[in-house]
Design a protein around this motif. Structure first.
Motif, PDB file in Angstrom:
ATOM      1  N   SER A  90       0.669  -1.185  -0.053  1.00  0.00           N
ATOM      2  CA  SER A  90       0.009   0.200  -0.131  1.00  0.00           C
ATOM      3  C   SER A  90       0.883   1.418  -0.103  1.00  0.00           C
ATOM      4  CB  SER A  90      -0.939  -0.051   1.222  1.00  0.00           C
ATOM      5  OG  SER A  90      -0.253  -0.209   2.379  1.00  0.00           O
ATOM      6  N   GLY A  91       1.850   1.285  -1.002  1.00  0.00           N
ATOM      7  CA  GLY A  91       2.730   2.438  -1.077  1.00  0.00           C
ATOM      8  C   GLY A  91       2.169   3.747  -1.382  1.00  0.00           C
ATOM      9  N   SER A  92       2.271   4.693  -0.529  1.00  0.00           N
ATOM     10  CA  SER A  92       1.544   6.114  -1.127  1.00  0.00           C
ATOM     11  C   SER A  92       2.878   7.177  -0.653  1.00  0.00           C
ATOM     12  CB  SER A  92       0.558   6.391   0.135  1.00  0.00           C
ATOM     13  OG  SER A  92      -0.038   7.504  -0.181  1.00  0.00           O
ATOM     14  N   ILE A  93       2.780   7.993  -1.521  1.00  0.00           N
ATOM     15  CA  ILE A  93       3.438   9.485  -1.476  1.00  0.00           C
ATOM     16  C   ILE A  93       2.624  10.496  -1.501  1.00  0.00           C
ATOM     17  CG2 ILE A  93       5.305  10.758  -2.787  1.00  0.00           C
ATOM     18  CD1 ILE A  93       6.094   8.400  -3.897  1.00  0.00           C
ATOM     19  N   VAL A  94       2.771  11.312  -0.680  1.00  0.00           N
ATOM     20  CA  VAL A  94       2.303  12.749  -0.532  1.00  0.00           C
ATOM     21  C   VAL A  94       3.281  13.792  -0.400  1.00  0.00           C
ATOM     22  CG1 VAL A  94       0.369  14.025   0.980  1.00  0.00           C
ATOM     23  CG2 VAL A  94       0.233  11.347   0.808  1.00  0.00           C
ATOM     24  N   ASN A  95       3.143  14.908  -1.562  1.00  0.00           N
ATOM     25  CA  ASN A  95       3.783  15.861  -1.683  1.00  0.00           C
ATOM     26  C   ASN A  95       2.996  17.076  -1.253  1.00  0.00           C
ATOM     27  OD1 ASN A  95       6.038  14.239  -2.818  1.00  0.00           O
ATOM     28  ND2 ASN A  95       5.083  14.524  -4.850  1.00  0.00           N
ATOM     29  N   ILE A  96       3.672  17.984  -0.591  1.00  0.00           N
ATOM     30  CA  ILE A  96       2.867  19.047   0.152  1.00  0.00           C
ATOM     31  C   ILE A  96       3.392  20.316  -0.722  1.00  0.00           C
ATOM     32  CG2 ILE A  96       2.692  20.415   2.083  1.00  0.00           C
ATOM     33  CD1 ILE A  96       1.950  17.552   2.401  1.00  0.00           C
ATOM     34  N   ALA A  97       2.644  20.505  -1.655  1.00  0.00           N
ATOM     35  CA  ALA A  97       2.567  21.500  -2.553  1.00  0.00           C
ATOM     36  C   ALA A  97       2.076  22.997  -1.920  1.00  0.00           C
ATOM     37  CB  ALA A  97       1.797  21.434  -3.805  1.00  0.00           C
ATOM     38  N   SER A  98       1.344  23.963  -2.701  1.00  0.00           N
ATOM     39  CA  SER A  98       0.901  24.884  -2.206  1.00  0.00           C
ATOM     40  C   SER A  98      -0.111  25.693  -3.132  1.00  0.00           C
ATOM     41  CB  SER A  98       1.971  26.152  -1.829  1.00  0.00           C
ATOM     42  OG  SER A  98       1.340  27.182  -1.761  1.00  0.00           O
ATOM     43  N   VAL A  99      -1.076  26.459  -2.746  1.00  0.00           N
ATOM     44  CA  VAL A  99      -1.996  27.121  -3.734  1.00  0.00           C
ATOM     45  C   VAL A  99      -0.998  28.119  -4.757  1.00  0.00           C
ATOM     46  CG1 VAL A  99      -4.071  26.813  -2.328  1.00  0.00           C
ATOM     47  CG2 VAL A  99      -2.474  28.941  -2.083  1.00  0.00           C
ATOM     48  N   GLN A 100       0.109  28.486  -3.983  1.00  0.00           N
ATOM     49  CA  GLN A 100       0.989  29.354  -5.018  1.00  0.00           C
ATOM     50  C   GLN A 100       1.436  28.603  -6.273  1.00  0.00           C
ATOM     51  OE1 GLN A 100       3.724  31.902  -3.184  1.00  0.00           O
ATOM     52  NE2 GLN A 100       2.646  32.037  -1.340  1.00  0.00           N
TER      53      GLN A 100
ATOM     54  N   PHE B  36       3.363  -0.319 -10.058  1.00  0.00           N
ATOM     55  CA  PHE B  36       3.873  -0.850  -8.861  1.00  0.00           C
ATOM     56  C   PHE B  36       3.001  -0.763  -7.680  1.00  0.00           C
ATOM     57  CE2 PHE B  36       7.718   0.922 -11.161  1.00  0.00           C
ATOM     58  CZ  PHE B  36       8.318  -0.297 -11.529  1.00  0.00           C
ATOM     59  N   GLY B  37       1.950  -0.236  -8.017  1.00  0.00           N
ATOM     60  CA  GLY B  37       0.843  -0.224  -6.918  1.00  0.00           C
ATOM     61  C   GLY B  37       1.090   1.185  -5.986  1.00  0.00           C
ATOM     62  N   ILE B  38       1.885   1.801  -6.288  1.00  0.00           N
ATOM     63  CA  ILE B  38       2.310   3.270  -5.578  1.00  0.00           C
ATOM     64  C   ILE B  38       1.622   4.211  -5.775  1.00  0.00           C
ATOM     65  CG2 ILE B  38       3.959   4.618  -4.758  1.00  0.00           C
ATOM     66  CD1 ILE B  38       6.041   2.484  -5.544  1.00  0.00           C
ATOM     67  N   ARG B  39       0.709   4.880  -4.941  1.00  0.00           N
ATOM     68  CA  ARG B  39       0.036   6.388  -5.433  1.00  0.00           C
ATOM     69  C   ARG B  39       0.862   7.256  -4.985  1.00  0.00           C
ATOM     70  NH1 ARG B  39      -3.531   7.045  -1.954  1.00  0.00           N
ATOM     71  NH2 ARG B  39      -3.102   5.541  -0.522  1.00  0.00           N
ATOM     72  N   ALA B  40       0.618   8.420  -5.891  1.00  0.00           N
ATOM     73  CA  ALA B  40       1.392   9.678  -5.432  1.00  0.00           C
ATOM     74  C   ALA B  40       0.253  10.820  -5.704  1.00  0.00           C
ATOM     75  CB  ALA B  40       2.396   9.926  -6.583  1.00  0.00           C
ATOM     76  N   ASN B  41       0.072  11.884  -4.539  1.00  0.00           N
ATOM     77  CA  ASN B  41      -0.882  12.611  -4.632  1.00  0.00           C
ATOM     78  C   ASN B  41      -0.299  13.709  -4.234  1.00  0.00           C
ATOM     79  OD1 ASN B  41      -3.635  11.430  -5.574  1.00  0.00           O
ATOM     80  ND2 ASN B  41      -2.827  10.022  -3.969  1.00  0.00           N
ATOM     81  N   ALA B  42      -0.782  14.988  -4.159  1.00  0.00           N
ATOM     82  CA  ALA B  42      -0.141  16.524  -3.684  1.00  0.00           C
ATOM     83  C   ALA B  42      -1.465  16.929  -2.590  1.00  0.00           C
ATOM     84  CB  ALA B  42       0.268  17.265  -4.662  1.00  0.00           C
TER      85      ALA B  42
END
Length: 260
Positions: free
Chosen positions: A135-145, A177-183
């Protein structure tokens, strides 16, 4: 009752304070073992000790996310401690409001190296272990900017905009690879990044900010956000509650980008 992240290992960068600390706490409360990293050793140690005192399972790793060797050592520490990595939260960042007239090439590269390049370096180092996770998951912290323009934000906003599309590319490349990536794209959040010079009022407490964003409705919810307001969405994207969500940007801004 089983917790949502029981048995999983999370790595959170920029975890000494603000959104990173709130995210580390929330993930650990849901059962994850959390490696907290930051370049500020003293503040990081204090933050980790505070979570440990609450009975949460965390460790601290001092890391300069702009340095690939430091990143590799951070990832190695998580694997040495717990044998796996299931969740990656790329949160480390610096603020910047340098006008283009004063924006040197060196400063431009510095801002991008921490706010954009680091997410690639950390994901690349953690990828072999994320591939092994069910259950791999990447969460990138972006910005409204990274979604809208803002004055004197050339370097910062460009980095965050790049992070948004890097997230989409990660989703495409890592999906097999079943890895999700979201921001997650926070708006105005009460963190150290929103502080002005020492001895001056916090930006969100100034009359001009209160008038424009609260009194006159640029912020429909009529308040700035708290780090905890962002930690919940991060938890959602890190957990199995979002198993079919990847390549998306979850805006957490009190309605700011809904206005004009």
């Amino acid at each position: 009752m089983s917790k949502r992240l029981s048995g999983r290992v999370a790595l959170v960068t920029g975890a000494a304070r603000g959104i990173g600390l709130a995210a580390a706490k929330r993930l650990a409360e849901e059962g994850a073992k959390v490696l907290m990293s930051d370049i500020d050793a003293d503040v990081l140690a204090e933050a980790a000790a505070g979570l440990e005192a609450q009975g949460l399972i965390v460790q601290a790793a001092v890391c300069d996310v702009a340095d690939p060797q430091s990143v590799a050592a951070m990832v190695d520490k998580a694997v040495a401690a717990w044998g796996r990595i299931d969740i990656l939260i790329n949160n480390a960042a610096i603020s910047d409001d340098t006008p283009i007239e004063q924006l040197s090439d060196a400063h431009w590269r510095h801002v991008l190296s921490i706010n954009l390049d680091s997410a690639l370096h950390v994901a690349k180092a953690a990828l072999p272990y994320l591939k092994q996770s069910p259950s791999g998951s990447i969460v990138n912290i972006a910005s409204v900017q990274g979604i809208r323009g803002q004055p004197h934000a050339m370097a910062y906003a460009t980095a965050k905009g790049g992070l948004v599309n890097l997230t989409r590319c990660m989703a495409v490349d890592f999906g097999p690879f079943g890895i999700r990536a979201n921001a997650v794209a926070p708006g105005y959040i009460d963190t150290r990044m929103a502080e002005q010079k020492l001895g001056t009022p916090h930006e969100h407490q100034t009359d001009w900010f209160q008038d424009i964003y609260f009194k006159y409705g640029r912020m429909p919810l009529r308040r700035a956000g708290k780090p905890q307001d962002v930690a919940g969405p991060i938890l959602f994207l890190a957990s199995d509650d979002s198993l079919y969500v990847t390549g998306t940007v979850l805006v957490v801004d009190g309605g700011f980008t809904a206005t004009y």
